[in-house]
Every structure is written in structure tokens, then in C-alpha cells.
Design a protein around this motif. Structure first.
Motif, PDB file in Angstrom:
ATOM      1  N   ALA A  83       0.924  -1.240  -0.012  1.00  0.00           N
ATOM      2  CA  ALA A  83       0.013   0.021   0.059  1.00  0.00           C
ATOM      3  C   ALA A  83       0.852   1.279  -0.010  1.00  0.00           C
ATOM      4  O   ALA A  83       1.960   1.293   0.693  1.00  0.00           O
ATOM      5  CB  ALA A  83      -0.935   0.047   1.248  1.00  0.00           C
ATOM      6  N   LEU A  84       0.538   2.107  -0.737  1.00  0.00           N
ATOM      7  CA  LEU A  84       1.220   3.273  -0.893  1.00  0.00           C
ATOM      8  C   LEU A  84       0.455   4.548  -0.070  1.00  0.00           C
ATOM      9  O   LEU A  84       1.120   5.420   0.659  1.00  0.00           O
ATOM     10  CB  LEU A  84       1.539   3.850  -2.246  1.00  0.00           C
ATOM     11  N   TYR A  85      -0.833   4.619  -0.344  1.00  0.00           N
ATOM     12  CA  TYR A  85      -1.480   5.637   0.293  1.00  0.00           C
ATOM     13  C   TYR A  85      -2.901   5.485   0.531  1.00  0.00           C
ATOM     14  O   TYR A  85      -3.561   4.433   0.055  1.00  0.00           O
ATOM     15  CB  TYR A  85      -1.881   6.994  -0.716  1.00  0.00           C
ATOM     16  N   TRP A  86      -3.564   5.948   1.889  1.00  0.00           N
ATOM     17  CA  TRP A  86      -4.939   5.624   2.215  1.00  0.00           C
ATOM     18  C   TRP A  86      -5.632   6.890   2.237  1.00  0.00           C
ATOM     19  O   TRP A  86      -5.139   7.965   2.281  1.00  0.00           O
ATOM     20  CB  TRP A  86      -5.004   4.955   3.620  1.00  0.00           C
ATOM     21  N   TYR A  87      -6.745   6.829   1.670  1.00  0.00           N
ATOM     22  CA  TYR A  87      -7.655   8.006   1.476  1.00  0.00           C
ATOM     23  C   TYR A  87      -9.082   7.711   2.216  1.00  0.00           C
ATOM     24  O   TYR A  87      -9.670   6.477   2.362  1.00  0.00           O
ATOM     25  CB  TYR A  87      -8.167   8.222  -0.037  1.00  0.00           C
ATOM     26  N   ALA A  88      -9.367   8.621   3.265  1.00  0.00           N
ATOM     27  CA  ALA A  88     -10.977   8.461   3.922  1.00  0.00           C
ATOM     28  C   ALA A  88     -11.804   9.334   3.457  1.00  0.00           C
ATOM     29  O   ALA A  88     -11.402  10.752   3.377  1.00  0.00           O
ATOM     30  CB  ALA A  88     -10.825   8.518   5.274  1.00  0.00           C
ATOM     31  N   ALA A  89     -13.002   9.212   3.017  1.00  0.00           N
ATOM     32  CA  ALA A  89     -14.152   9.926   2.609  1.00  0.00           C
ATOM     33  C   ALA A  89     -14.857  10.401   3.563  1.00  0.00           C
ATOM     34  O   ALA A  89     -15.517   9.647   4.403  1.00  0.00           O
ATOM     35  CB  ALA A  89     -14.785   9.481   1.211  1.00  0.00           C
ATOM     36  N   ASP A  93     -17.994  16.131  -1.663  1.00  0.00           N
ATOM     37  CA  ASP A  93     -18.855  17.038  -2.280  1.00  0.00           C
ATOM     38  C   ASP A  93     -19.795  17.752  -1.847  1.00  0.00           C
ATOM     39  O   ASP A  93     -20.667  18.290  -2.310  1.00  0.00           O
ATOM     40  CB  ASP A  93     -19.353  16.008  -3.397  1.00  0.00           C
ATOM     41  N   THR A  94     -19.404  18.364  -0.560  1.00  0.00           N
ATOM     42  CA  THR A  94     -20.102  19.172   0.242  1.00  0.00           C
ATOM     43  C   THR A  94     -19.167  20.481   0.874  1.00  0.00           C
ATOM     44  O   THR A  94     -18.255  20.198   0.838  1.00  0.00           O
ATOM     45  CB  THR A  94     -21.070  18.613   1.378  1.00  0.00           C
ATOM     46  N   ILE A  95     -19.760  21.119   1.382  1.00  0.00           N
ATOM     47  CA  ILE A  95     -19.132  22.298   2.101  1.00  0.00           C
ATOM     48  C   ILE A  95     -18.297  21.826   3.068  1.00  0.00           C
ATOM     49  O   ILE A  95     -17.275  22.365   3.523  1.00  0.00           O
ATOM     50  CB  ILE A  95     -20.050  23.696   2.334  1.00  0.00           C
ATOM     51  N   CYS A  96     -18.724  20.577   3.631  1.00  0.00           N
ATOM     52  CA  CYS A  96     -18.103  20.361   4.901  1.00  0.00           C
ATOM     53  C   CYS A  96     -17.306  19.044   4.729  1.00  0.00           C
ATOM     54  O   CYS A  96     -16.755  18.216   5.504  1.00  0.00           O
ATOM     55  CB  CYS A  96     -19.451  19.814   5.994  1.00  0.00           C
ATOM     56  N   ASP A  97     -16.849  18.809   3.303  1.00  0.00           N
ATOM     57  CA  ASP A  97     -15.930  17.748   2.925  1.00  0.00           C
ATOM     58  C   ASP A  97     -14.528  17.915   3.726  1.00  0.00           C
ATOM     59  O   ASP A  97     -14.046  18.797   3.618  1.00  0.00           O
ATOM     60  CB  ASP A  97     -15.584  18.214   1.423  1.00  0.00           C
ATOM     61  N   ALA A  98     -14.496  16.903   4.500  1.00  0.00           N
ATOM     62  CA  ALA A  98     -13.227  16.604   5.566  1.00  0.00           C
ATOM     63  C   ALA A  98     -12.419  15.339   5.175  1.00  0.00           C
ATOM     64  O   ALA A  98     -11.564  15.057   5.762  1.00  0.00           O
ATOM     65  CB  ALA A  98     -13.664  16.553   6.990  1.00  0.00           C
ATOM     66  N   SER A  99     -12.566  15.260   3.886  1.00  0.00           N
ATOM     67  CA  SER A  99     -11.808  14.071   3.249  1.00  0.00           C
ATOM     68  C   SER A  99     -10.347  14.199   3.507  1.00  0.00           C
ATOM     69  O   SER A  99      -9.958  15.288   3.139  1.00  0.00           O
ATOM     70  CB  SER A  99     -12.214  13.521   1.763  1.00  0.00           C
ATOM     71  N   HIS A 100      -9.630  13.260   3.404  1.00  0.00           N
ATOM     72  CA  HIS A 100      -8.112  13.480   3.769  1.00  0.00           C
ATOM     73  C   HIS A 100      -7.198  11.987   3.232  1.00  0.00           C
ATOM     74  O   HIS A 100      -7.882  10.945   3.243  1.00  0.00           O
ATOM     75  CB  HIS A 100      -7.839  13.739   5.273  1.00  0.00           C
ATOM     76  N   LEU A 101      -6.100  12.185   3.379  1.00  0.00           N
ATOM     77  CA  LEU A 101      -5.286  10.945   2.740  1.00  0.00           C
ATOM     78  C   LEU A 101      -3.803  11.104   3.531  1.00  0.00           C
ATOM     79  O   LEU A 101      -3.354  12.265   4.034  1.00  0.00           O
ATOM     80  CB  LEU A 101      -5.120  10.981   1.430  1.00  0.00           C
ATOM     81  N   ALA A 102      -3.173  10.143   3.640  1.00  0.00           N
ATOM     82  CA  ALA A 102      -1.721  10.022   4.020  1.00  0.00           C
ATOM     83  C   ALA A 102      -1.065   9.018   3.449  1.00  0.00           C
ATOM     84  O   ALA A 102      -1.623   7.998   2.788  1.00  0.00           O
ATOM     85  CB  ALA A 102      -2.117   9.696   5.616  1.00  0.00           C
ATOM     86  N   ARG A 103       0.283   9.063   3.501  1.00  0.00           N
ATOM     87  CA  ARG A 103       0.935   7.670   3.253  1.00  0.00           C
ATOM     88  C   ARG A 103       0.708   6.494   3.902  1.00  0.00           C
ATOM     89  O   ARG A 103       0.397   6.683   5.247  1.00  0.00           O
ATOM     90  CB  ARG A 103       2.529   8.162   3.348  1.00  0.00           C
ATOM     91  N   ALA A 104       0.773   5.261   3.486  1.00  0.00           N
ATOM     92  CA  ALA A 104       0.356   4.160   4.204  1.00  0.00           C
ATOM     93  C   ALA A 104       1.524   4.031   5.365  1.00  0.00           C
ATOM     94  O   ALA A 104       1.132   3.521   6.449  1.00  0.00           O
ATOM     95  CB  ALA A 104       0.317   2.821   3.040  1.00  0.00           C
ATOM     96  N   ALA A 105       2.648   4.333   5.126  1.00  0.00           N
ATOM     97  CA  ALA A 105       3.742   4.458   5.989  1.00  0.00           C
ATOM     98  C   ALA A 105       3.220   5.190   7.278  1.00  0.00           C
ATOM     99  O   ALA A 105       3.803   4.685   8.517  1.00  0.00           O
ATOM    100  CB  ALA A 105       5.028   4.802   5.397  1.00  0.00           C
ATOM    101  N   THR A 106       2.857   6.230   7.052  1.00  0.00           N
ATOM    102  CA  THR A 106       2.463   7.109   8.140  1.00  0.00           C
ATOM    103  C   THR A 106       1.468   6.473   9.162  1.00  0.00           C
ATOM    104  O   THR A 106       1.479   6.691  10.326  1.00  0.00           O
ATOM    105  CB  THR A 106       1.663   8.643   7.538  1.00  0.00           C
TER     106      THR A 106
END
Length: 284
Positions: A83-89, A93-106
Motif C-alpha cells: 500500500a502506498l496511500y490511504w484515503y478516507a472520504a 462534495d459538500t461544503i463540509c468535505d473533510a476527506s483526507h489522505l496519508a502515506r500508508a507508512a504514516t
């Protein structure tokens, strides 16, 4: 990790062959999708959808389509995949979009899944428990327990559903849009690489000022921002004092968040209604 107090209990299994999303039971079924990353023949993107009977937070509604994804570099065998990166939705697509991602190593999740925190009622996904309070104030990760996933079902693609999942393209939820795009575009990945390896990064940092405005009446706004390195950074997971500060902030501002939450969501609801009126006018 899901809440013990969630009104939907667990992600739902949906009826095969039905064009309208129809819940069979809340049994913890996860729906999966995998596709090659464009321009990168040795990388594949996996989406894991946790689909719910309903969103029962502020501005609740029937059906809720949420997900988390991972970008994997393939190898000569499955054992060589990494795994290289993880993303959490979170409120995509809303004003409150707090989606984020990080390196898998992190996240210490290169060779296995990361720990994902699902907010009570709203079902937004977070890569850290501390991140759960970083949206517009409507998310809460308390009294959590591990989700016992019953099965993972491959849904195929938006235009080619598998296993009877013909409800993928139903207009009753925004699932088809999530199926049809990558969570790891080049610019987003490049932004992660520019920042320290300890950082969890906002997927859409341009929305943060608007979110701060929504939370502006909350006395804890400055405390909730503790640990933010820059506009792009959601959380520095290596900074123990940051974690401590966030914990303290959560305790001190809990009452303020609870008191302001209803007013915040009323404001958001009015904004959504006005946007809907404009869009309806354009359609007509």
C-alpha cells in the motif's frame, strides 16, 4: 471502528438485482471495487464502500454511501503488493468535505488495512480518531467498537455492475460518482509528497476557510486548529503534544460543539436548499 450507538448498527447488505437500493439486513457487508491507476501500470486503486440504511445525524436522510480507499503498488505476486496511500472520504462534495489522505507508512498500514474511524450517524470515514472532530462539527467518534465485516462483495464498475449490483447507478444516492473517479489524482498525491511523512493531508484544503466560517461561532475553533502545520495539513500524527492538545480541546469544547451543532446544520441546510432552488431553476 463504528459507534455502539449508531442508529444503523452496521453497514447494510443490499438486495441483488434490485434497481432501487433495497436493504436486506444490517449485517456488516462491505462492497469493493478495484481498477488500475491511469498511466501507472504497476498501481491499482481499491475502494471499500460501507453502505448504510440511513444517515441519522443532523440533516439525516435515507441511504448513505461512504467509503475508504487505498492505492497499492503491485508486485510479482500478491505477497509483494504494498500500500502506498490511504484515503478516507468524509462528507465528499459538500461544503463540509473533510476527506483526507496519508502515506500508508504514516499509518503503519503498508501490508495490511489501516484503522478507519466511522463517525456515529453521519458515517464519515477518518484515518485517525482525533480527525473525527475536524469537519463542520457534526461528527462524533465515541463508544467505538471494531466492525465485524461479514463479507466483501465486488461491485464491478459503474457501467458494468457485478454480482447483481444493478442499484449502483440509482439516483437515490451519489454512489455512481464515487465509482467513476480516482481518489488519488496526481496533484493530490504530489501535495502529500511535499509534506512531512508524519502528516495526514486534506484532500480539498480550499474548503477549510468556509468550514471555519461555519464553526466561527464556536469558541473552540482556535483549539480545534491546534497541530495544523499549514493549510494542507489535517494532522501531524507524530506530535504527541498535538494529540494531547486535541484531546483537551475535545473535552473543553464538547459542550460548545453540542450547543452550536444544531445552528450550524440549520445554516448548512438553508444553503443546500438555496443551491437546490438555483439548480432546479437551471434545469427548468
Amino acid at each position: 471502528m463504528i459507534s455502539r450507538d449508531d442508529c444503523s448498527d452496521r453497514p447494510a447488505k443490499f438486495l441483488e438485482g434490485a434497481r432501487s437500493p433495497t436493504v436486506v439486513e444490517d449485517d456488516g457487508t462491505i462492497y469493493g471495487q478495484v481498477f488500475p491507476r491511469k498511466g501507472q501500470p504497476d498501481e491499482v486503486e481499491l475502494h471499500y464502500y460501507h453502505l448504510w440504511r440511513r444517515d441519522c445525524g443532523e440533516m439525516g436522510h435515507r441511504l448513505d454511501a461512504e467509503h475508504v480507499s487505498v492505492l497499492v503498488r503491485t508486485g510479482a505476486s500478491i505477497a509483494d503488493a504494498k500500500a502506498l496511500y490511504w484515503y478516507a472520504a468524509a462528507h465528499e462534495d459538500t461544503i463540509c468535505d473533510a476527506s483526507h489522505l496519508a502515506r500508508a507508512a504514516t499509518l503503519h498500514a503498508e501490508e495490511h488495512g489501516g484503522t478507519i474511524w466511522i463517525s456515529e450517524g453521519k458515517h464519515a470515514s477518518f484515518l485517525s480518531e482525533a480527525m473525527c472532530t475536524h469537519g463542520c462539527g457534526g461528527d462524533r467518534c465515541a463508544r467505538m467498537k471494531p466492525l465485524k465485516a461479514k463479507q466483501i462483495i465486488n461491485v464491478g464498475e459503474a457501467d458494468t455492475p457485478m454480482n447483481g449490483m444493478v442499484w449502483l447507478n440509482s439516483i437515490e444516492w451519489p454512489l455512481s460518482g464515487k465509482l467513476s473517479r480516482s481518489d488519488f489524482p496526481e496533484m493530490r498525491v504530489a501535495r502529500v509528497e511535499r509534506l512531512p511523512e508524519t502528516d495526514i493531508v486534506w484532500a480539498n484544503p480550499a474548503k477549510r476557510p468556509a468550514q471555519a466560517t461555519i464553526l466561527g461561532a464556536n469558541a473552540g475553533i482556535s483549539g480545534a486548529a491546534t497541530g495544523i502545520r499549514a493549510t494542507d495539513t489535517a494532522l501531524d500524527v507524530a506530535n504527541s503534544s498535538t494529540s494531547s492538545a486535541l484531546d483537551t480541546t475535545t473535552g473543553k469544547t464538547g459542550k460548545a460543539l453540542k450547543g452550536s451543532s444544531r445552528n450550524v446544520w440549520k445554516a448548512v441546510k438553508k444553503s443546500v436548499q438555496k443551491t437546490g432552488e438555483v439548480l432546479n431553476g437551471k434545469r427548468e
